[in-house]
Design a protein around this motif. Structure first.
Motif, mmCIF file in Angstrom:
data_model
loop_
_atom_site.group_PDB
_atom_site.id
_atom_site.type_symbol
_atom_site.label_atom_id
_atom_site.label_comp_id
_atom_site.label_asym_id
_atom_site.label_seq_id
_atom_site.Cartn_x
_atom_site.Cartn_y
_atom_site.Cartn_z
ATOM 1 N N ALA A 79 0.638 -0.968 0.041
ATOM 2 C CA ALA A 79 0.053 0.124 -0.007
ATOM 3 C C ALA A 79 0.924 1.086 -0.079
ATOM 4 C CB ALA A 79 -0.897 -0.048 1.312
ATOM 5 N N CYS A 80 2.006 1.093 0.763
ATOM 6 C CA CYS A 80 2.798 2.380 0.912
ATOM 7 C C CYS A 80 3.552 2.361 -0.425
ATOM 8 C CB CYS A 80 3.611 2.441 2.039
ATOM 9 S SG CYS A 80 4.639 3.863 2.427
ATOM 10 N N ASN A 81 4.095 1.077 -0.828
ATOM 11 C CA ASN A 81 5.067 1.114 -1.901
ATOM 12 C C ASN A 81 6.263 2.064 -1.866
ATOM 13 O OD1 ASN A 81 5.725 -0.411 -3.814
ATOM 14 N ND2 ASN A 81 4.304 0.380 -5.474
ATOM 15 N N PRO A 82 7.099 1.850 -0.913
ATOM 16 C CA PRO A 82 8.123 2.742 -0.857
ATOM 17 C C PRO A 82 9.584 2.446 -1.630
ATOM 18 C CG PRO A 82 8.253 1.566 0.998
ATOM 19 C CD PRO A 82 7.121 1.226 0.338
ATOM 20 N N PHE A 83 9.380 1.301 -2.338
ATOM 21 C CA PHE A 83 10.651 0.739 -3.209
ATOM 22 C C PHE A 83 11.940 0.753 -2.267
ATOM 23 C CE2 PHE A 83 7.616 2.261 -5.988
ATOM 24 C CZ PHE A 83 7.381 1.423 -7.082
ATOM 25 N N MET A 84 11.916 0.505 -1.224
ATOM 26 C CA MET A 84 12.956 0.722 0.013
ATOM 27 C C MET A 84 14.245 -0.147 -0.431
ATOM 28 S SD MET A 84 11.887 1.189 3.842
ATOM 29 C CE MET A 84 11.144 2.684 3.757
ATOM 30 N N GLY A 85 15.186 0.501 -0.557
ATOM 31 C CA GLY A 85 16.358 0.118 -0.803
ATOM 32 C C GLY A 85 16.621 -0.801 -1.999
ATOM 33 N N GLY A 86 15.580 -1.078 -2.918
ATOM 34 C CA GLY A 86 15.550 -1.836 -3.998
ATOM 35 C C GLY A 86 16.229 -1.360 -5.382
ATOM 36 N N VAL A 87 16.702 -2.173 -6.047
ATOM 37 C CA VAL A 87 16.989 -1.785 -7.443
ATOM 38 C C VAL A 87 15.839 -1.359 -8.317
ATOM 39 C CG1 VAL A 87 18.129 -2.607 -9.640
ATOM 40 C CG2 VAL A 87 19.174 -2.695 -7.502
#
Ligand code: BGC
Length: 366
Positions: A79-87
């Motif tokens: 729901a937040c979908n922050p793409f946290m730390g990902g490529v």
């Protein structure tokens, strides 16, 4: 995939943390001679944690993230979908109208951000399991990750084979090298979406962090956060980080671009003598801990994003909510919406060409 044994085993630990889509998921912990520790997960080629000391020698984890694989996949995260730390890939940032054309062929992408495609949709490179192996490149322990994105995946054309290598050096650098090839014309824009908080993840705000960005211009956007196509001078605007400024000093100024981004969420055009040269793009300094960070990249631009859309619903590794502006991203990249802006540096990759890109995050104390 290798047997997951690193050549320098003292400095590389592998932990099996689960399975996604029938593939094993690992946390890889790399350490350097000073004790700095980087954790990479092959789900999303994600930077999970990065431990670095302050001036008194006390270590803190300076990137936002989660201790469990499940927390990168649950409903709250989606729901937040922050793409946290990902490529992020195959195309980081926004593509206007979620569509582009190459050689008269129209490609239609997922609209996951109003009418636009953001970070390649809901199942981009940050949400897949990469093949992964630890290895030694020169003197440094590295994790090599490879993902083959099928022709048509997410609407993009061409089978794209991407390799990302993370290295942790004894100079306290995290180096990220990207390489990609395709079998049909496609568009490529790869970045890492780590959120940094140099006081330690879980501390509430990055507004006191002092930032520089080596850029005379940025790309202003329309109300859907798509670049208008012009380059705007940063002079006499809150976007001028050519001299050190705290993030908080001007973030709430009345400036239409800050209103559109709900803070900083823009693409700065890096000053470069030669395109593709590895040059200093940005720095960040946390006066309270003394932690200093430099970002070098071969990319032409950087998205400086101040975590404006974090909303407190996700609890991080230390159990604290990730609220707005509790982390910032330095996303080295090509310009957003390049596929639809022929005058921007091209993001088209054709068969026979190799996409190459490097970014280094170097840490020190002041
Ligand atoms: C974008 C933001 C977005 C964030 C998380 C950033 O790269 O520029 O607008 O909210 O990613 O999705």
């Amino acid at each position: 995939m290798s047997d997951n044994v690193c050549i320098d085993e003292k400095r590389c630990r592998t932990e099996l943390v689960g399975e996604v889509d029938g593939k094993k998921v690992y946390f890889y912990y790399l350490t350097n001679s000073a004790g700095m520790e980087l954790c990479i997960c092959n789900y999303g080629a994600t930077i999970v944690s990065l431990k670095y000391p302050d001036r008194t020698g006390e270590f803190a984890d300076i990137v936002l993230g989660f201790e469990l694989l499940e927390k990168y996949r649950n409903d709250a995260y989606v729901a937040c979908n922050p793409f946290m730390g990902g490529v992020v890939g195959r195309f980081a940032n926004r593509i206007g109208g979620a569509s582009y054309t190459i050689d008269n062929i129209i490609y239609k992408l997922e609209k996951n951000n109003g009418q636009n495609c953001l970070h390649s949709g809901s199942h981009g490179f940050d949400k897949v399991v990469w093949d992964s192996t630890p290895l030694l490149v020169g003197k440094w322990n590295c994790i090599e990750l490879t993902y083959v994105s099928a022709d048509g995946e997410g609407g993009f054309g061409g089978t794209l084979t991407t390799t990302v290598i993370y290295s942790l050096t004894d100079n306290d650098e995290v180096k990220i090298s990207y390489r990609a090839t395709t079998d049909k014309p496609t568009v490529v824009n790869l970045t890492n979406h780590a959120y940094f908080n140099l006081s330690g993840e879980g501390t509430e705000s990055v507004l006191d962090t002092v930032v520089t960005i080596s850029a005379d211009n940025f790309t202003p956007t329309d109300f859907l956060q798509i670049p208008t196509g012009e380059l705007m001078s940063v002079s006499e605007t809150p976007f001028d980080f050519r001299n050190p400024m705290t993030i908080g000093s001007r973030i709430n100024d009345i400036h239409d671009q800050l209103v559109l981004g709900n803070g900083y969420d823009h693409n700065w055009v890096l000053n470069k003598e030669k395109s593709d040269e590895l040059s200093l793009a940005a720095t960040a300094y946390d006066p309270s801990s003394g932690r200093f960070m430099e970002v070098f990249t071969t990319e032409p631009a950087i998205q400086f994003y101040t975590g404006n859309n974090l909303n407190g619903t996700l609890l991080g590794k230390s159990g604290k909510p990730y609220v707005a502006r509790s982390g910032f991203c330095f996303e080295t990249q090509h310009f957003p919406d390049s596929p639809n802006k022929p005058h921007f540096p091209t993001t088209v990759l054709r068969p026979g060409e190799t996409f190459l890109s490097s970014t280094i995050y170097r840490f020190s104390l002041r």
